[in-house]
Design an enzyme around this catalytic site. Structure first.
Site, mmCIF file in Angstrom:
data_model
loop_
_atom_site.group_PDB
_atom_site.id
_atom_site.type_symbol
_atom_site.label_atom_id
_atom_site.label_comp_id
_atom_site.label_asym_id
_atom_site.label_seq_id
_atom_site.Cartn_x
_atom_site.Cartn_y
_atom_site.Cartn_z
ATOM 1 N N ARG A 19 0.832 -1.207 0.000
ATOM 2 C CA ARG A 19 0.000 0.000 0.000
ATOM 3 C C ARG A 19 0.873 1.266 0.000
ATOM 4 N NH1 ARG A 19 -3.183 2.405 5.292
ATOM 5 N NH2 ARG A 19 -4.252 4.058 4.167
ATOM 6 N N TYR A 24 3.946 4.794 3.258
ATOM 7 C CA TYR A 24 3.905 3.914 4.433
ATOM 8 C C TYR A 24 5.109 2.986 4.561
ATOM 9 C CZ TYR A 24 -0.826 5.658 4.747
ATOM 10 O OH TYR A 24 -1.914 6.494 4.856
ATOM 11 N N ARG A 112 -6.456 15.017 7.180
ATOM 12 C CA ARG A 112 -5.702 14.175 8.131
ATOM 13 C C ARG A 112 -5.184 14.974 9.324
ATOM 14 N NH1 ARG A 112 -5.039 9.347 5.111
ATOM 15 N NH2 ARG A 112 -4.847 9.791 2.899
HETATM 16 C C1 DQA Z 1 -2.284 6.297 9.181
HETATM 17 C C2 DQA Z 1 -2.591 7.735 8.725
HETATM 18 C C3 DQA Z 1 -4.058 7.870 8.338
HETATM 19 O O1 DQA Z 1 -4.318 9.194 7.882
HETATM 20 C C4 DQA Z 1 -4.410 6.915 7.218
HETATM 21 O O2 DQA Z 1 -5.781 6.982 6.939
HETATM 22 C C5 DQA Z 1 -3.978 5.509 7.474
HETATM 23 C C6 DQA Z 1 -2.694 5.275 8.142
HETATM 24 C C7 DQA Z 1 -0.773 6.097 9.439
HETATM 25 O O3 DQA Z 1 -0.429 5.114 10.117
HETATM 26 O O4 DQA Z 1 0.046 6.873 8.957
HETATM 27 O O5 DQA Z 1 -4.637 4.555 7.064
HETATM 28 O O6 DQA Z 1 -2.972 6.061 10.399
#
Ligand code: DQA
Length: 145
Positions: A19, A24, A112
């Site tokens: 992903r 990430y 976010r």
């Molecule tokens: C997340 C950050 C969130 O904004 C996102 O929706 C995720 C992963 C992170 O680990 O960076 O799914 O929680």
């Protein structure tokens, strides 16, 4: 007695590794889970790692943690930004709950920047990749100690 800890992961985190690796990283979910269990064991913690895409299931796990007085490391994933149900479940906590994120949501899209969880968490660690989780586990040990 070894302290049990739940590491709970929200939607899409099972897909780590494939992903959006630029956001990430390359670590897979299985690798992240193994790392949490191994580092937890070194810290004297009995760590159980779970992931779900289902908000209701995550709420039930938080109830379980509250009833069992279990510390929690929680990556609520996208639920972070809008799930009042998850926030209300976290507010019932009876032990430390640390919100973690792999990425740094504050440095990303506007939506976010809001966490509805942060206000009921013990603290938040974000932007450090898998190290966010490991530092949270370490903080729990210091909290217990
Ligand atoms: C997340 C950050 C969130 O904004 C996102 O929706 C995720 C992963 C992170 O680990 O960076 O799914 O929680």
């Amino acid at each position: 007695m070894t302290q049990r800890v739940l590491v709970l992961n929200g939607p899409n985190l099972s897909r780590l590794g494939s992903r959006e690796p630029d956001v990430y990283g390359a670590t897979t979910y299985a690798e992240l889970a193994d790392l949490c269990v191994a580092v937890g064991a070194e810290l004297g913690l009995d760590v159980e790692v779970r992931q779900t895409d289902d908000e209701a299931e995550l709420v039930r796990w938080l109830h379980e943690a509250a009833d069992g007085r279990l510390p929690v490391v929680l990556n609520p994933a996208a639920f972070t930004h809008y799930s009042y149900a998850l926030r209300d479940a976290c507010a019932q906590r009876t032990a430390a709950l640390i919100e973690v994120h792999l990425s740094n949501p504050a440095a990303r899209e506007e939506f976010r920047h809001t966490s509805v969880i942060a206000g009921v968490a013990t603290g938040t660690i974000a932007g450090l990749g898998p190290r966010s989780y490991l530092l949270a586990l370490r903080a729990l040990v210091e909290d217990e100690g």
